[in-house]
Structures are given as structure tokens and as C-alpha cells.
Design an enzyme around this catalytic site. Sequence first.
Site, PDB file in Angstrom:
ATOM      1  N   ARG A   9      42.211  51.662  43.239  1.00 18.68           N
ATOM      2  CA  ARG A   9      43.519  51.187  42.917  1.00 18.68           C
ATOM      3  C   ARG A   9      44.373  51.079  44.354  1.00 18.68           C
ATOM      4  O   ARG A   9      44.083  52.044  45.012  1.00 18.68           O
ATOM      5  CB  ARG A   9      44.323  51.807  41.837  1.00 18.68           C
ATOM      6  CG  ARG A   9      43.811  51.601  40.537  1.00 18.68           C
ATOM      7  CD  ARG A   9      43.884  50.106  39.932  1.00 18.68           C
ATOM      8  NE  ARG A   9      43.421  49.736  38.671  1.00 18.68           N
ATOM      9  CZ  ARG A   9      42.398  49.336  38.475  1.00 18.68           C
ATOM     10  NH1 ARG A   9      41.433  48.986  39.430  1.00 18.68           N
ATOM     11  NH2 ARG A   9      41.733  49.103  37.160  1.00 18.68           N
ATOM     12  N   HIS A  34      39.130  42.093  46.325  1.00 15.53           N
ATOM     13  CA  HIS A  34      39.061  42.770  44.992  1.00 15.53           C
ATOM     14  C   HIS A  34      37.632  42.153  44.129  1.00 15.53           C
ATOM     15  O   HIS A  34      37.791  41.742  43.118  1.00 15.53           O
ATOM     16  CB  HIS A  34      40.247  42.432  44.125  1.00 15.53           C
ATOM     17  CG  HIS A  34      40.264  43.265  43.111  1.00 15.53           C
ATOM     18  ND1 HIS A  34      41.565  43.744  42.727  1.00 15.53           N
ATOM     19  CD2 HIS A  34      39.438  44.126  42.105  1.00 15.53           C
ATOM     20  CE1 HIS A  34      41.572  44.551  41.412  1.00 15.53           C
ATOM     21  NE2 HIS A  34      40.182  44.927  41.230  1.00 15.53           N
TER      22      HIS A  34
END
Length: 311
Positions: free
Chosen positions: A226, A274
Site C-alpha cells: 500500500r 499497480h
Amino acid sequence: MPLIYFAAGAARWPAYEAPLKAALNEAGIVAELTPDRPADPASVDYIIFAPGGEITDFSPFTGAKAVLNLWAGVENIVGNQTLIQPLARMVDPALTAGMVEWVTGHVLRHHLGMDRYIVNPDHIWDATCPPIAPERPVAMLGMGELGLACAHALSGLGFPVTGWSRSPKSISGLPSEHGEDGLRRLLKTAQIVVLLLPKTPGTENILNAERLALLPDGACIVNPGRGALIEDDALLAELDAGRLGHATLDVFRVEPLPKDHPFWSHPRVTVTPHIAAETRPASASRVIVENICRAEAGQPLLHLVDRARGY
């Protein structure tokens, strides 16, 4: 006949319709599967959800037996005060395999120093050999499904991997640390740090200026977990000073990463968009349907989220 509401967003429905129907058929479940919000929300038995989908208020879905998340991360939903139904996160074997491949590839890249050969415009003949894997300590911050899978893969290649978690964990064949003292001990020796923690109040900025300063000179950071796990300015300061070797980052506080963000142009930062791990419709559909089967049979759901811990 259970009613399953696919509330993960209209854009995802074409990719999931056939795999979900196939998984239901294979499991012998006759159900109504719809991407359209039912006129009577209370009639819905199961909600398939992803952040940014069709629901922000779960309170009308009083008959729902479970909310089945398509993502491994749940930080964008777990704090929703209207969500009183059981919440299951996604543990997708294909997602895990993708994460293992991404992490292993980037750890090996930094371990072997591959960048100096791939980008070598001055044609420098650098015959410096890297250490072998047993001489390169790796810290795995996060010992959930993904962290454990990556730790075992790297350990299998010979890297001395030590895991870290907030609370004690006993894992056969894998040394581990926990808590603040354990984290500090681990960071002082780790030459490569991999972050696979969830985002919670206890993990945000876990790599802040003080903890980054504990790392050995030349250490590399690999973050597919994250974006909020790392204090951006502190990381850039350590990289600018030449103290840290490199940071490979797949996740960010704002996504897409703004084009003027300094990560893009920093010579010691690699940005990937991502892509470290993605939920695959075929395998994820089987995971979703397995939980529906369990609920219909009165069995406990798999991968339930602990609301208090946030994951």
C-alpha cells in the site's frame, strides 16, 4: 434460489459474467446473478463488491448473508458504518501467484544489480559480482497470505528471509519478528525490504524517517503493498542522499501517480502502475462461489475480515 448482486461496477461485469456463471454451474448452485440493483434490496442474498462499485450504503440489504470483496485489500470498505454484513476479502490463488512473480523478479533485480547492465550508455565494463542469495538478508513486512507466499518463494531461492508482523506469529521454517522492537532489529540488517502489509492506522507510515534511517547503506525497498506504508518525503530524502540504493514502488497514495510527482523522474525509483497482482476473473469467481457454497451449507465463510483489526 439465492439472489447474487454483482455490485463491483458495470465495467467489470463483462469480464466476470461468464466465469461466475461457470463457477456456479460447476458447484451445482442454481442462483439468480444480476449486475442490476434489485428493486427490493432486502431480497439480495450475496453482494459481490469492489470499491468504486455500485454501493455506498449497505443498510438496505438486510437479507444479505455476506459481502464478498473482489480485492485483497479492504481498507476502502471496512470502515463503512453501514456495512453490518459479514465481509470476506479476496484470496485468489492467481493473484498470489502474480504477486510472488512480481516480488521475486524485483528482489532478484536488485540483488543481482541488473540495472547497471540494462542501462549502460557509457559502456562501462563492470565485472563486480554480487553476493549469493544466502548473503542478502530480506525483510518481509507483512505475513498474511501474500507475504507468506513471497517469503517462502524467496527462501526457496536461498535468501535469508525474516518476516515481521504486528503480533507474534510462529511459522515453520521461517524466522519472524514482531512489534516495534522486532521491527527495529529487522530493519538494521535488511538489505532488501518487501512491504506487504494492509493499510491500517497501525501500519500507515511504518517506514518513516526514523525507521528508514535504520536500514543499512545501499538497502533497497520493494513496495507492492500500500502506498501509505511509506512516508514519501522521508524516502526521497534518503534516496537523494545516496543512502538507499533503490525503491521499486507499485502502489501510491494517489493513483494514478500524478505526472509531476518526483518518483517518476528520480533515478533511484522505479514506478510500476499497480500491476504487481491483479484479481483474475476465472480464479476469483471460484473463490466467490466457494464462499457462497459454504454459506448455503451453513458453514463458516473463508477469509472473513476482522473489523477491529481492519483486515
